[in-house]
Design a protein around this motif. Structure first.
Motif, mmCIF file in Angstrom:
data_model
loop_
_atom_site.group_PDB
_atom_site.id
_atom_site.type_symbol
_atom_site.label_atom_id
_atom_site.label_comp_id
_atom_site.label_asym_id
_atom_site.label_seq_id
_atom_site.Cartn_x
_atom_site.Cartn_y
_atom_site.Cartn_z
ATOM 1 N N THR A 71 27.722 34.295 48.626
ATOM 2 C CA THR A 71 27.112 35.524 49.137
ATOM 3 C C THR A 71 26.107 35.188 50.234
ATOM 4 O O THR A 71 25.850 34.020 50.535
ATOM 5 C CB THR A 71 26.357 36.280 48.021
ATOM 6 N N GLN A 95 31.122 35.698 54.469
ATOM 7 C CA GLN A 95 30.479 36.041 53.199
ATOM 8 C C GLN A 95 29.015 35.635 53.167
ATOM 9 O O GLN A 95 28.210 36.274 52.490
ATOM 10 C CB GLN A 95 31.233 35.384 52.036
ATOM 11 N N GLU A 137 33.586 44.687 55.226
ATOM 12 C CA GLU A 137 32.758 44.791 54.020
ATOM 13 C C GLU A 137 31.586 43.797 54.057
ATOM 14 O O GLU A 137 30.445 44.170 53.802
ATOM 15 C CB GLU A 137 33.631 44.501 52.791
ATOM 16 N N PHE A 138 31.872 42.561 54.406
ATOM 17 C CA PHE A 138 30.801 41.563 54.442
ATOM 18 C C PHE A 138 29.876 41.771 55.638
ATOM 19 O O PHE A 138 28.673 41.549 55.547
ATOM 20 C CB PHE A 138 31.376 40.135 54.423
ATOM 21 N N ASP A 193 29.099 44.678 56.945
ATOM 22 C CA ASP A 193 28.257 45.830 56.583
ATOM 23 C C ASP A 193 27.209 45.442 55.547
ATOM 24 O O ASP A 193 26.084 45.931 55.573
ATOM 25 C CB ASP A 193 29.107 46.989 56.046
ATOM 26 N N ALA A 194 27.563 44.538 54.646
ATOM 27 C CA ALA A 194 26.640 44.126 53.580
ATOM 28 C C ALA A 194 25.452 43.340 54.120
ATOM 29 O O ALA A 194 24.375 43.349 53.534
ATOM 30 C CB ALA A 194 27.366 43.288 52.524
ATOM 31 N N THR A 195 25.648 42.657 55.237
ATOM 32 C CA THR A 195 24.565 41.837 55.788
ATOM 33 C C THR A 195 23.913 42.474 57.007
ATOM 34 O O THR A 195 23.002 41.890 57.588
ATOM 35 C CB THR A 195 25.073 40.429 56.150
#
Length: 160
Positions: free
Chosen positions: A60, A126, A154-155, A157-159
């Motif tokens: 992550t 990731q 997805e990754f 947007d997550a960071t």
């Protein structure tokens, strides 16, 4: 804001791995990547490194500042290298889809198996690192990016 710097990614290449077939070979000129020829180690300390592998905790953005070590060889050869890096925590990728056309008449690859350059790209994504340029010389770049576009977003947007 100062640009972030990360420990270099270390790719440990098994001596039986054919350089002509190695998907990571075009990364050799990069300053942020080091190649070690197994079983020798380079001068870099492995303090604060994690090893990419199967069965570890999910990789992550919390691992962003850690160094990344990747074993490069066929699945059978990479398995023989693992014991030499047992001190490193194992981190695993989400389920990315390879674009590399594998045809082994002798061994089955794990379903989650990726080409080395694909695995490094996925790991950077990731971890929240910029994977730009990693796939520039990869023949199956477009297919890999297309097959994994939802994970990439997805990754990202997550960071963000």
């Amino acid at each position: 804001m100062a640009e972030e710097t990360f420990p270099p990614t270390i790719i440990v290449v098994h001596p039986k791995e054919k350089r002509s077939k190695c998907s990571a070979e075009p990364l050799r000129p990069r300053e942020d990547i080091r190649f070690w020829k197994f079983p020798r180690r380079g001068p870099e300390s492995l303090d604060r490194y994690v090893r990419l592998g199967l069965g570890g905790e999910p990789l992550t953005s919390q691992h962003r500042l850690r160094g990344l070590l990747v074993l490069d060889g066929t699945w059978r050869l990479a398995g023989k290298m693992e014991a030499d890096y047992a001190e490193l925590p194992i981190v695993s990728l989400a389920t990315w889809e390879t674009a590399y056309p594998r045809v082994s008449k002798l061994f089955d690859d794990p379903a989650a198996g990726l080409a080395t350059v694909e695995a490094i790209y996925a790991a950077y994504a990731q971890m929240g690192r910029d994977p730009a340029g990693l796939l520039d010389a990869y023949y199956w770049q477009d297919t890999f990016l297309e097959r994994n576009s939802s994970l990439i977003h997805e990754f990202r947007d997550a960071t963000a």
